[in-house]
Design an enzyme around this catalytic site. Structure first.
Site, PDB file in Angstrom:
ATOM      1  CG  HIS A  98       7.446  -8.861  -3.372  1.00  0.00           C
ATOM      2  ND1 HIS A  98       6.815  -7.689  -3.743  1.00  0.00           N
ATOM      3  CD2 HIS A  98       6.891  -9.815  -4.165  1.00  0.00           C
ATOM      4  CE1 HIS A  98       5.936  -7.922  -4.690  1.00  0.00           C
ATOM      5  NE2 HIS A  98       5.971  -9.209  -4.979  1.00  0.00           N
ATOM      6  CG  ASP A 125       6.006  -3.765  -4.867  1.00  0.00           C
ATOM      7  OD1 ASP A 125       6.178  -2.881  -4.015  1.00  0.00           O
ATOM      8  OD2 ASP A 125       6.636  -4.836  -4.879  1.00  0.00           O
ATOM      9  CG  HIS A 127       9.534  -0.641  -3.419  1.00  0.00           C
ATOM     10  ND1 HIS A 127       8.603  -0.960  -2.451  1.00  0.00           N
ATOM     11  CD2 HIS A 127      10.288   0.359  -2.908  1.00  0.00           C
ATOM     12  CE1 HIS A 127       8.792  -0.188  -1.397  1.00  0.00           C
ATOM     13  NE2 HIS A 127       9.806   0.617  -1.647  1.00  0.00           N
ATOM     14  CG  ASP A 129      10.385  -5.534  -5.612  1.00  0.00           C
ATOM     15  OD1 ASP A 129      10.981  -4.661  -4.959  1.00  0.00           O
ATOM     16  OD2 ASP A 129       9.313  -6.050  -5.229  1.00  0.00           O
ATOM     17  CG  HIS A 142      12.578  -7.118   0.075  1.00  0.00           C
ATOM     18  ND1 HIS A 142      11.692  -6.561   0.989  1.00  0.00           N
ATOM     19  CD2 HIS A 142      13.587  -6.222  -0.031  1.00  0.00           C
ATOM     20  CE1 HIS A 142      12.147  -5.381   1.394  1.00  0.00           C
ATOM     21  NE2 HIS A 142      13.292  -5.176   0.789  1.00  0.00           N
ATOM     22  CG  ASP A 227       4.830  -5.308  -1.474  1.00  0.00           C
ATOM     23  OD1 ASP A 227       4.469  -4.794  -0.402  1.00  0.00           O
ATOM     24  OD2 ASP A 227       6.018  -5.566  -1.736  1.00  0.00           O
ATOM     25  CG  ASP A 229       5.308  -1.740  -0.683  1.00  0.00           C
ATOM     26  OD1 ASP A 229       4.845  -1.990  -1.815  1.00  0.00           O
ATOM     27  OD2 ASP A 229       6.502  -1.928  -0.398  1.00  0.00           O
ATOM     28  CD  GLU A 272       8.067  -7.262   1.621  1.00  0.00           C
ATOM     29  OE1 GLU A 272       8.184  -6.948   2.833  1.00  0.00           O
ATOM     30  OE2 GLU A 272       9.038  -7.629   0.931  1.00  0.00           O
TER      31      GLU A 272
END
Length: 308
Positions: A98, A125, A127, A129, A142, A227, A229, A272
């Site tokens: 990412h 995502d 997360h 980030d 990332h 992403d 995830d 990712e």
């Protein structure tokens, strides 16, 4: 359906974290049939191959920030490629981890400024980030792109962010792993954020629809960063940052179908994917299917696959 010129840009970025494997992502997306899926929907396809990082000094193993110079090199090359591609069609960045969004979003933002339109970012995502190199305990870059392209300080040596994305133009959906420094920074920001509890309680369509309404009202460009995830690892295992409790396959497709219905998406990150961790291409195929949904594939057009 509006025919798009889909520009595939391979970004085998593997410098944003210490677990190797994302450099194989672009070729995995190609092997999973991304170009064929989009061409089958009637879109024009231009595959530019894989980028390389701009020239950079060698990184030192003992640096608290992992592969900083290499990531700066990727940011330079990606931002240039993104700005150029935006004038020619709809770029799809094939990651790569990412940290590639450090460059892709900044390049898209430069283009948006050149045509006097605001840029909005949909961040799908687990997360946020939203770290900077100074706030990240892991030193993995990332986890920093949103912090970078919204103009947070601490990115010494990185290309100047000439046109930061306003925080209120960023919407995060799918969050379920946010550490304390990120949480505190987000609480002081104007970023729109929806964690999985919010999605569980209220559904995924409402927050996305409200965000898309804001983009349309502002005549904005929309960059989508997807992403792996964002999805639950039970359906998308090929990621090094697995966090249980993510979006279902159906929720993922709903988001992408709504993006297509809106007609607003102007650029896309697919990031990712670590094929080394996949199960016979399962995650790569799912990401290709989601991309196809975002570009017009309907439920009745969707192929059936078996992984037995």
């Amino acid at each position: 359906m509006t025919v798009k010129n889909c520009i595939l840009i391979g970004a085998p970025v593997d410098s944003g974290k210490r677990r190797a494997g994302c450099l194989m992502g672009p070729d995995a997306f190609r092997t999973a049939g991304l170009a064929q899926a989009l061409a089958g929907l009637g879109h024009k396809i231009e595959d530019l191959g894989n980028l390389t990082a701009a020239h950079h000094p060698e990184d030192q193993d003992d640096s608290p920030v992992y592969a900083r110079h290499q990531t700066i090199g990727w940011t330079q090359s990606l931002s240039q490629a993104a700005e150029k591609a935006m004038s020619q069609g709809l770029p799809v960045f094939l990651g790569g981890d990412h940290s590639l969004s450090l460059g892709s979003v900044v390049g898209v933002a430069n283009y948006a400024a050149s045509v006097d339109r605001p840029l909005f970012v949909l961040w799908l995502d687990a997360h946020t980030d939203f770290h900077t190199p100074h706030t990240s305990d892991s030193g993995n870059l990332h986890g920093t792109p949103v912090g970078y392209f919204t103009g947070r300080s601490g990115f010494d040596g990185f290309p100047e962010v000439a046109h930061p994305v306003p925080e209120e133009n960023v919407c995060m959906i799918g969050l379920r792993s946010v550490d304390t420094p990120e949480r505190l920074a987000l609480e002081g920001s104007a970023i729109h954020r929806h964690d999985m509890r919010d999605i569980d309680e209220n559904g995924i369509a409402g927050p996305l629809a409200r965000f898309l309404e804001r983009v349309a009202a502002a005549n904005g460009l929309l960059h989508v960063s997807l992403d792996v995830d964002f999805l639950d690892p039970s359906v998308a295992p090929a990621v090094g940052t697995t966090v249980p409790g993510g979006a279902t396959v159906r929720e993922g497709h709903l988001v992408c179908e709504m993006l297509h219905d809106s007609g607003l998406m102007t650029s896309l990150d697919l990031v990712e994917l670590n094929p080394f961790l996949d199960e016979r291409g399962r995650t790569a195929h799912l990401m290709v299917d989601l991309c196809a949904s975002a570009l017009g594939r309907r439920v009745f057009d969707r192929p059936t696959r078996s992984y037995n």
